[in-house]
Design a protein around this motif. Structure first.
Motif, PDB file in Angstrom:
ATOM      1  N   PRO A  29      19.374 -23.190 -30.650  1.00 46.61           N
ATOM      2  CA  PRO A  29      20.050 -23.167 -29.351  1.00 46.61           C
ATOM      3  C   PRO A  29      21.475 -23.701 -29.513  1.00 46.61           C
ATOM      4  N   PRO A  30      22.377 -23.204 -28.687  1.00 42.92           N
ATOM      5  CA  PRO A  30      23.785 -23.584 -28.859  1.00 42.92           C
ATOM      6  C   PRO A  30      24.021 -25.058 -28.557  1.00 42.92           C
ATOM      7  N   GLY A  31      25.085 -25.575 -29.109  1.00 41.56           N
ATOM      8  CA  GLY A  31      25.513 -26.922 -28.760  1.00 41.56           C
ATOM      9  C   GLY A  31      24.815 -28.023 -29.534  1.00 41.56           C
ATOM     10  N   GLY A  77      17.972 -35.270 -32.881  1.00 41.75           N
ATOM     11  CA  GLY A  77      18.936 -34.184 -32.713  1.00 41.75           C
ATOM     12  C   GLY A  77      18.560 -33.264 -31.574  1.00 41.75           C
ATOM     13  N   ARG A  78      17.747 -33.744 -30.654  1.00 42.89           N
ATOM     14  CA  ARG A  78      17.292 -32.886 -29.563  1.00 42.89           C
ATOM     15  C   ARG A  78      18.033 -33.168 -28.267  1.00 42.89           C
ATOM     16  N   GLY A  79      18.796 -34.256 -28.247  1.00 38.09           N
ATOM     17  CA  GLY A  79      19.543 -34.569 -27.033  1.00 38.09           C
ATOM     18  C   GLY A  79      21.015 -34.249 -27.232  1.00 38.09           C
ATOM     19  N   GLN A 128      15.802 -23.099 -17.686  1.00 36.71           N
ATOM     20  CA  GLN A 128      16.933 -24.031 -17.556  1.00 36.71           C
ATOM     21  C   GLN A 128      18.110 -23.661 -18.441  1.00 36.71           C
ATOM     22  N   PHE A 129      17.853 -22.739 -19.362  1.00 36.78           N
ATOM     23  CA  PHE A 129      18.926 -22.366 -20.292  1.00 36.78           C
ATOM     24  C   PHE A 129      18.774 -20.892 -20.622  1.00 36.78           C
ATOM     25  N   PRO A 130      19.874 -20.230 -20.956  1.00 41.38           N
ATOM     26  CA  PRO A 130      19.712 -18.844 -21.394  1.00 41.38           C
ATOM     27  C   PRO A 130      19.000 -18.818 -22.747  1.00 41.38           C
ATOM     28  N   VAL A 164      12.469 -26.270 -37.124  1.00 37.39           N
ATOM     29  CA  VAL A 164      12.240 -27.278 -36.090  1.00 37.39           C
ATOM     30  C   VAL A 164      13.384 -27.246 -35.087  1.00 37.39           C
ATOM     31  N   GLY A 165      13.044 -27.272 -33.822  1.00 35.07           N
ATOM     32  CA  GLY A 165      14.058 -27.283 -32.780  1.00 35.07           C
ATOM     33  C   GLY A 165      14.609 -25.912 -32.430  1.00 35.07           C
ATOM     34  N   ALA A 166      14.073 -24.867 -33.042  1.00 33.60           N
ATOM     35  CA  ALA A 166      14.595 -23.524 -32.785  1.00 33.60           C
ATOM     36  C   ALA A 166      14.175 -23.014 -31.411  1.00 33.60           C
ATOM     37  N   GLY A 167      13.167 -23.659 -30.809  1.00 34.37           N
ATOM     38  CA  GLY A 167      12.752 -23.242 -29.472  1.00 34.37           C
ATOM     39  C   GLY A 167      11.563 -22.306 -29.478  1.00 34.37           C
ATOM     40  N   LYS A 168      10.515 -22.694 -30.171  1.00 32.59           N
ATOM     41  CA  LYS A 168       9.325 -21.854 -30.218  1.00 32.59           C
ATOM     42  C   LYS A 168       8.467 -22.048 -28.957  1.00 32.59           C
TER      43      LYS A 168
HETATM   44  P1  ADP Z   1      10.390 -26.021 -31.852  1.00 25.18           P
HETATM   45  O1  ADP Z   1      10.738 -24.667 -32.289  1.00 25.18           O
HETATM   46  O2  ADP Z   1      10.637 -27.051 -32.898  1.00 25.18           O
HETATM   47  O3  ADP Z   1       9.007 -26.120 -31.262  1.00 25.18           O
HETATM   48  P2  ADP Z   1      11.114 -26.625 -29.187  1.00 25.18           P
HETATM   49  O4  ADP Z   1      10.480 -25.467 -28.577  1.00 25.18           O
HETATM   50  O5  ADP Z   1      10.433 -27.948 -29.081  1.00 25.18           O
HETATM   51  O6  ADP Z   1      11.408 -26.353 -30.712  1.00 25.18           O
HETATM   52  O7  ADP Z   1      12.590 -26.731 -28.630  1.00 25.18           O
HETATM   53  C1  ADP Z   1      13.427 -27.785 -28.991  1.00 25.18           C
HETATM   54  C2  ADP Z   1      14.315 -28.149 -27.829  1.00 25.18           C
HETATM   55  O8  ADP Z   1      15.266 -27.116 -27.585  1.00 25.18           O
HETATM   56  C3  ADP Z   1      13.574 -28.349 -26.537  1.00 25.18           C
HETATM   57  O9  ADP Z   1      14.089 -29.492 -25.907  1.00 25.18           O
HETATM   58  C4  ADP Z   1      13.868 -27.089 -25.732  1.00 25.18           C
HETATM   59  O10 ADP Z   1      13.868 -27.336 -24.348  1.00 25.18           O
HETATM   60  C5  ADP Z   1      15.249 -26.726 -26.209  1.00 25.18           C
HETATM   61  N1  ADP Z   1      15.564 -25.285 -26.160  1.00 25.18           N
HETATM   62  C6  ADP Z   1      14.744 -24.271 -26.507  1.00 25.18           C
HETATM   63  N2  ADP Z   1      15.359 -23.076 -26.359  1.00 25.18           N
HETATM   64  C7  ADP Z   1      16.605 -23.333 -25.908  1.00 25.18           C
HETATM   65  C8  ADP Z   1      17.734 -22.507 -25.561  1.00 25.18           C
HETATM   66  N3  ADP Z   1      17.698 -21.184 -25.649  1.00 25.18           N
HETATM   67  N4  ADP Z   1      18.867 -23.147 -25.144  1.00 25.18           N
HETATM   68  C9  ADP Z   1      18.901 -24.489 -25.069  1.00 25.18           C
HETATM   69  N5  ADP Z   1      17.890 -25.308 -25.353  1.00 25.18           N
HETATM   70  C10 ADP Z   1      16.738 -24.751 -25.786  1.00 25.18           C
END
Ligand code: ADP
Ligand code: MG
Length: 702
Positions: free
Chosen positions: A452-454, A587-589, A269-271, A301-305
């Motif tokens: 992630p950006p934004g 901070g996730r929305g 859904q996102f790059p 946290v929130g880095a997108g793991k």
């Molecule tokens: P964590 O590293 O804390 O486990 P998550 O994997 O839960 O983080 O990701 C946090 C949020 O960021 C999720 O809602 C995810 O869909 C979103 N996300 C992850 N990667 C990206 C990206 N490259 N661009 C935008 N949103 C992203």
């Protein structure tokens, strides 16, 4: 060898120790001569500086020394007891010396109008400086003795000083042990290295660390001893790592297949961020080799793991393997399941969730599908480690928040296969790279160092209790805009009852502040069954409740993008990394999110630093640096691990520069001489063997 034997001599054989040996063993873990030598001063008193009384200030907290004469002695009787007070003059001003006991001795010994050097700690009261029980020496003797400029101070305990083991006693023992052993020290470093790094030789180092001739030699001695300690640690970790890679075969994932490509091209859904791409490449390159991957994935946290974890799983599945993900709590496992299932459904990958609370029927079905290979991904808790859980072909195991899983469990997981699966450990605790390498010596490290950006930075505020009404009003306003809030209470493990009580009292107060039917509140705590927790979580996820009251059980997982407020109650009782983790739940929305730290008004200095840091920055690395400074390495690793590391003089956190150098040098040496066969490295080799035999650090760290 004679040398080595001498250093291993039991401490009771040191002249002057005799019956005190038991105390040394029990209180200071000093069993041998070597142990005593490794008992380093924790500070040094500078005795080169002489103060005048005029120069004193209440801010001086260390001992001071002053030259002067006693001009008068009197006994003062008060309700609280007798004191002996001497007026001490440095020729210009006066101060008081005070004794509460030993009057007879003091009166007999002290001489009026003779020049003394006094030494001790200061008190300041009603404009007068006083020094209780000063160390005193005639100026003449003081000069003649040529006292050490820097006096070593050893850590002690009340028991020790009661039993007559004072700092002075330890100094004497140290003199003795140095005298008996100094001729036998073995230099472990090759000469070329000593020259290159300008290391102080071992003997001089030990002498100067205990009895420094001057500041410069002290620094050199400390540097050398710290370097040696960290170097040996690195040498051990690196050589183990190399060994391990040779030994543990893995299953190569030869191709990037259709599932991965389909998902990447059509369903993302996102790059991906550049950091996510880089990490995936690092993982990919490991997985292609016939060697087991052991990689640590670090990301704030929130880095997108999660997406990285999922795409790694796809690499396994595309090559005909199964994958599993293990999480520390049921809530977190369920959360992972929900997230990954959403991805999996898009490309028809079969995913199941297995936890302690899974019903027998469902459990059997999962077991069957695992064994026949039709189930591709299994998510769960410790339940994954049960013997009944048998995979058809497990190729990858992902462990979330590894610090909650011990080695034991990890190796158990391995035993499920003929050839062990690749291992990816995920952690949200960002620590500096070199430090991570030392702590997780057996793991290669990938870091997602980009959000992630934004993302809007979370706005963090600190409020004292009396501003609570304001905070409630703020939450009502946000809820009116459609948002949701977490309110988190601390958990003291020692007293579950008390925690529960706190939480329930809090819940009552919140219920009154946010009454039905306008507001609905969820609550999750440790005494609920997993089903009850899940039920409450789901109500919150579906936005049927606006407030989630919880203890830290929600610390690690939960992803509810609509929740934009995190209130942390009694925030002073949380560590920095915990606070940061909790804040990461919001901070996730798309909305601006807030973190509110509630505390009482009396805060320790450390707590103030923690609150200020949270308010100032959202950067996990910066926060963990502050955290490390506040807590030191011991806490970071846990008692057991830091004990295992056996660091006596170096500090992984404070001595990071030396650590980096030590690592670089160790790599250099192993590159040239992997098995340390070069005669120049004979002593190093011996030292390494000794360490390996003594404590297999390996078993404890990962
Ligand atoms: P964590 O590293 O804390 O486990 P998550 O994997 O839960 O983080 O990701 C946090 C949020 O960021 C999720 O809602 C995810 O869909 C979103 N996300 C992850 N990667 C990206 C990206 N490259 N661009 C935008 N949103 C992203
Ligand atoms: Mg996560």
């Amino acid at each position: 060898m004679q040398t080595r034997d001498i250093l291993h001599t039991p401490i009771e054989f040191l002249k002057g120790v005799a019956q005190r040996a038991d105390l040394l063993k029990k209180e200071l873990q000093i069993f041998t001569f070597q142990d005593l030598l490794n008992f380093y001063p924790y500070k040094y008193l500078d005795r080169t500086k002489y103060y005048t009384i005029k120069e004193l200030s209440p801010s001086i907290t260390s001992e001071v020394q002053i030259i002067g004469k006693i001009i008068h002695i009197k006994t003062v009787e008060q309700k609280r007891g007798k004191r002996l007070v001497a007026t001490f003059s440095d020729g210009e001003r006066t101060m008081e010396l005070v004794w509460f006991q030993g009057f007879k001795w003091v009166k007999e010994k002290l001489q009026i109008n003779m020049p003394y050097v006094i030494f001790g700690k200061l008190n300041y009261f009603n404009g007068v400086y006083s020094m209780p029980h000063p160390e005193m020496e005639f100026l003449e003797d003081h000069k003649a003795q040529q006292k050490l400029a820097l006096q070593p101070v050893y850590s002690s305990s009340e028991k020790l000083s009661q039993r007559g083991i004072t700092n002075r006693t330890i100094q004497k023992m140290m003199e003795q042990v140095l005298q008996e052993t100094h001729a036998f020290f073995v230099e472990i470093f090759p000469e070329y290295l000593i020259d290159k790094l300008k290391l102080l030789p071992k003997k001089e180092s030990f002498i100067n660390v205990h009895f420094p001739k001057n500041n410069e030699l002290l620094s050199k001695a400390q540097f050398r001893l710290k370097f040696e300690e960290l170097f040996l640690l690195q040498l051990q970790l690196l050589s183990k790592n190399i060994d391990n890679k040779k030994k543990i075969k893995g299953m190569p994932f030869e191709k990037i297949g259709p599932l991965f490509n389909d998902f990447y091209q059509n369903h993302l859904q996102f790059p991906l961020t550049n950091a996510q791409k880089r990490v995936l490449r690092e993982i990919r390159s490991d997985l292609a080799k016939p060697v087991q991957m052991n990689r640590l994935l670090q990301g704030d946290v929130g880095a997108g793991k999660t997406i990285v974890a999922f795409m790694t799983m796809l690499m396994a599945i595309d090559n005909g393997f199964q994958a599993c993900l293990m999480a520390p709590t049921e809530i977190l496992a369920a959360q992972h399941y929900a997230g990954l299932k959403e991805y999996g459904d898009k490309i028809n990958v079969k995913i199941a969730l297995l936890m302690g609370s899974t019903k027998a029927k469902e459990r059997r079905e999962i077991h069957n599908q695992l064994e026949d290979g039709s189930l591709q991904i299994l998510i769960g808790t410790h339940a994954l480690l049960e013997d009944k859980v048998v995979f058809n072909k497990l190729g990858l195991a992902i462990i979330d928040e590894q610090h909650r899983f011990g080695v034991e469990q990890r190796s158990k997981l391995w035993r499920k296969n003929h050839i062990p699966p690749h291992i990816l450990v995920m952690t949200a605790t960002p620590i500096p790279r070199t430090l991570a390498m030392s702590l997780y010596g057996d793991l290669d490290i990938s870091i997602i160092d980009e959000l992630p950006p934004g993302r809007k930075p979370i706005d963090t505020r600190h409020f004292f209790e009396e501003k609570r009404a304001l905070v409630w009003r703020f939450i009502r306003d946000e809820i009116a805009k459609g948002r949701q809030a977490y309110i988190v209470y601390p958990l003291i493990k020692e007293s579950e009852k008390l925690d529960y009580q706190n939480l329930m009292e809090g819940f009552d107060i919140i219920s009154q502040a946010f009454p039905l039917p306008e507001y609905a509140i969820s609550i999750v705590h440790g005494q609920m069954t997993p089903q009850e927790k899940e039920f409450e979580m789901q109500r919150f996820v579906r936005n049927e409740t606006q407030i989630m009251v919880a203890t830290t059980v929600i610390e690690v997982g939960v992803n509810v993008p609509n929740a934009s407020i995190m209130v942390i109650e009694s925030a002073e009782r949380f560590g920095l990394s915990q606070l940061h983790q909790l804040r990461g739940r919001v901070g996730r929305g798309a909305e601006q999110s807030y973190c509110i730290l509630m505390t009482g008004s009396k805060l320790s200095n450390d707590t103030k630093v923690r609150m200020e840091t949270m308010v100032r920055t959202n950067d996990g690395f910066e926060i963990s640096e502050v955290d490390l400074k506040l807590r030191g390495q011991g806490d970071l690793m846990g008692k057991q691990q830091s004990g295992t590391m056996n660091l006596r003089i170096a500090d992984l956190v404070k001595d990071q520069e030396i650590l980096k150098l030590a690592r670089a040098v160790a790599i250099e040496i192993l590159k040239k001489d992997l098995t340390l066969q070069d005669p120049n490295h004979a002593s190093l080799n011996w030292a390494l063997q000794q360490m390996n035999a003594k404590n297999n650090i390996w078993n404890h760290i990962s």
